[in-house]
Design a protein around this motif. Sequence first.
Motif, PDB file in Angstrom:
ATOM      1  N   LEU A  31       0.808  -1.220   0.000  1.00  0.00           N
ATOM      2  CA  LEU A  31       0.000   0.000   0.000  1.00  0.00           C
ATOM      3  C   LEU A  31       0.842   1.272   0.000  1.00  0.00           C
ATOM      4  O   LEU A  31       0.365   2.330  -0.398  1.00  0.00           O
ATOM      5  N   THR A  32       2.075   1.175   0.415  1.00  0.00           N
ATOM      6  CA  THR A  32       2.964   2.328   0.354  1.00  0.00           C
ATOM      7  C   THR A  32       3.817   2.213  -0.910  1.00  0.00           C
ATOM      8  O   THR A  32       4.137   1.123  -1.373  1.00  0.00           O
ATOM      9  N   ILE A  33       4.172   3.334  -1.480  1.00  0.00           N
ATOM     10  CA  ILE A  33       4.980   3.332  -2.700  1.00  0.00           C
ATOM     11  C   ILE A  33       6.352   2.725  -2.422  1.00  0.00           C
ATOM     12  O   ILE A  33       6.858   1.926  -3.199  1.00  0.00           O
ATOM     13  N   ILE A  34       6.954   3.073  -1.314  1.00  0.00           N
ATOM     14  CA  ILE A  34       8.278   2.547  -0.981  1.00  0.00           C
ATOM     15  C   ILE A  34       8.189   1.061  -0.657  1.00  0.00           C
ATOM     16  O   ILE A  34       9.084   0.300  -0.972  1.00  0.00           O
ATOM     17  N   GLY A  35       7.092   0.643  -0.059  1.00  0.00           N
ATOM     18  CA  GLY A  35       6.929  -0.757   0.319  1.00  0.00           C
ATOM     19  C   GLY A  35       6.595  -1.663  -0.842  1.00  0.00           C
ATOM     20  O   GLY A  35       6.690  -2.885  -0.731  1.00  0.00           O
ATOM     21  N   TRP A  36       6.216  -1.094  -1.994  1.00  0.00           N
ATOM     22  CA  TRP A  36       5.856  -1.922  -3.144  1.00  0.00           C
ATOM     23  C   TRP A  36       7.059  -2.699  -3.657  1.00  0.00           C
ATOM     24  O   TRP A  36       6.935  -3.873  -4.019  1.00  0.00           O
ATOM     25  N   ILE A  37       8.228  -2.082  -3.654  1.00  0.00           N
ATOM     26  CA  ILE A  37       9.435  -2.762  -4.152  1.00  0.00           C
ATOM     27  C   ILE A  37       9.784  -3.971  -3.291  1.00  0.00           C
ATOM     28  O   ILE A  37       9.995  -5.058  -3.825  1.00  0.00           O
ATOM     29  N   PRO A  38       9.849  -3.851  -1.955  1.00  0.00           N
ATOM     30  CA  PRO A  38      10.086  -5.048  -1.150  1.00  0.00           C
ATOM     31  C   PRO A  38       8.979  -6.099  -1.298  1.00  0.00           C
ATOM     32  O   PRO A  38       9.249  -7.301  -1.275  1.00  0.00           O
ATOM     33  N   ALA A  39       7.732  -5.645  -1.485  1.00  0.00           N
ATOM     34  CA  ALA A  39       6.628  -6.595  -1.670  1.00  0.00           C
ATOM     35  C   ALA A  39       6.819  -7.380  -2.965  1.00  0.00           C
ATOM     36  O   ALA A  39       6.598  -8.589  -3.009  1.00  0.00           O
ATOM     37  N   PHE A  40       7.239  -6.710  -4.014  1.00  0.00           N
ATOM     38  CA  PHE A  40       7.504  -7.373  -5.292  1.00  0.00           C
ATOM     39  C   PHE A  40       8.643  -8.372  -5.150  1.00  0.00           C
ATOM     40  O   PHE A  40       8.555  -9.504  -5.633  1.00  0.00           O
ATOM     41  N   ILE A  41       9.709  -7.974  -4.485  1.00  0.00           N
ATOM     42  CA  ILE A  41      10.849  -8.877  -4.286  1.00  0.00           C
ATOM     43  C   ILE A  41      10.436 -10.080  -3.465  1.00  0.00           C
ATOM     44  O   ILE A  41      10.826 -11.215  -3.752  1.00  0.00           O
ATOM     45  N   TRP A  42       9.624  -9.869  -2.439  1.00  0.00           N
ATOM     46  CA  TRP A  42       9.124 -10.955  -1.598  1.00  0.00           C
ATOM     47  C   TRP A  42       8.292 -11.927  -2.426  1.00  0.00           C
ATOM     48  O   TRP A  42       8.467 -13.149  -2.350  1.00  0.00           O
ATOM     49  N   ALA A  43       7.381 -11.413  -3.250  1.00  0.00           N
ATOM     50  CA  ALA A  43       6.543 -12.267  -4.090  1.00  0.00           C
ATOM     51  C   ALA A  43       7.385 -13.026  -5.111  1.00  0.00           C
ATOM     52  O   ALA A  43       7.153 -14.214  -5.365  1.00  0.00           O
ATOM     53  N   LEU A  44       8.360 -12.370  -5.692  1.00  0.00           N
ATOM     54  CA  LEU A  44       9.223 -13.011  -6.678  1.00  0.00           C
ATOM     55  C   LEU A  44      10.057 -14.122  -6.040  1.00  0.00           C
ATOM     56  O   LEU A  44      10.181 -15.216  -6.591  1.00  0.00           O
ATOM     57  N   THR A  45      10.593 -13.855  -4.867  1.00  0.00           N
ATOM     58  CA  THR A  45      11.373 -14.860  -4.153  1.00  0.00           C
ATOM     59  C   THR A  45      10.504 -16.057  -3.777  1.00  0.00           C
ATOM     60  O   THR A  45      10.920 -17.208  -3.919  1.00  0.00           O
ATOM     61  N   SER A  46       9.314 -15.790  -3.318  1.00  0.00           N
ATOM     62  CA  SER A  46       8.393 -16.860  -2.950  1.00  0.00           C
ATOM     63  C   SER A  46       7.996 -17.693  -4.164  1.00  0.00           C
ATOM     64  O   SER A  46       7.906 -18.919  -4.098  1.00  0.00           O
ATOM     65  N   LEU A  47       7.790 -17.033  -5.281  1.00  0.00           N
ATOM     66  CA  LEU A  47       7.428 -17.720  -6.515  1.00  0.00           C
ATOM     67  C   LEU A  47       8.563 -18.612  -6.999  1.00  0.00           C
ATOM     68  O   LEU A  47       8.355 -19.766  -7.373  1.00  0.00           O
ATOM     69  N   ASN A  48       9.773 -18.095  -6.965  1.00  0.00           N
ATOM     70  CA  ASN A  48      10.933 -18.896  -7.361  1.00  0.00           C
ATOM     71  C   ASN A  48      11.117 -20.090  -6.434  1.00  0.00           C
ATOM     72  O   ASN A  48      11.487 -21.174  -6.872  1.00  0.00           O
ATOM     73  N   SER A  49      10.865 -19.893  -5.153  1.00  0.00           N
ATOM     74  CA  SER A  49      10.970 -20.981  -4.185  1.00  0.00           C
ATOM     75  C   SER A  49       9.938 -22.070  -4.474  1.00  0.00           C
ATOM     76  O   SER A  49      10.238 -23.262  -4.373  1.00  0.00           O
ATOM     77  N   MET A  50       8.729 -21.661  -4.857  1.00  0.00           N
ATOM     78  CA  MET A  50       7.687 -22.629  -5.183  1.00  0.00           C
ATOM     79  C   MET A  50       8.099 -23.488  -6.374  1.00  0.00           C
ATOM     80  O   MET A  50       7.971 -24.710  -6.355  1.00  0.00           O
TER      81      MET A  50
END
Length: 74
Positions: A31-50
């Motif tokens: 929901l925060t502009i600055i927090g979107w980048i870490p959220a994207f990295i978190w989702a990408l890392t989780s996806l790669n782990s899956m």
Amino acid sequence: MRYVIAFFLPFLSLMTQGKIISGVFCLLLQLTIIGWIPAFIWALTSLNSMYEDRRTKKIVDAIQSSQQQRDRLY
């Protein structure tokens, strides 16, 4: 397709993997502009782990299958 979802809607990517609570926290982070980048990295890392877990499971299943076939022969 999942990578596109992870880019635009990181929380949805986590939720489609069955990580509902992580998806909610990711949404709050996103929901925060600055927090979107870490959220994207978190989702990408989780996806790669899956995907990595799926590959590992296929390899383990193939090894177990070949061992069972070998045991039947001897």
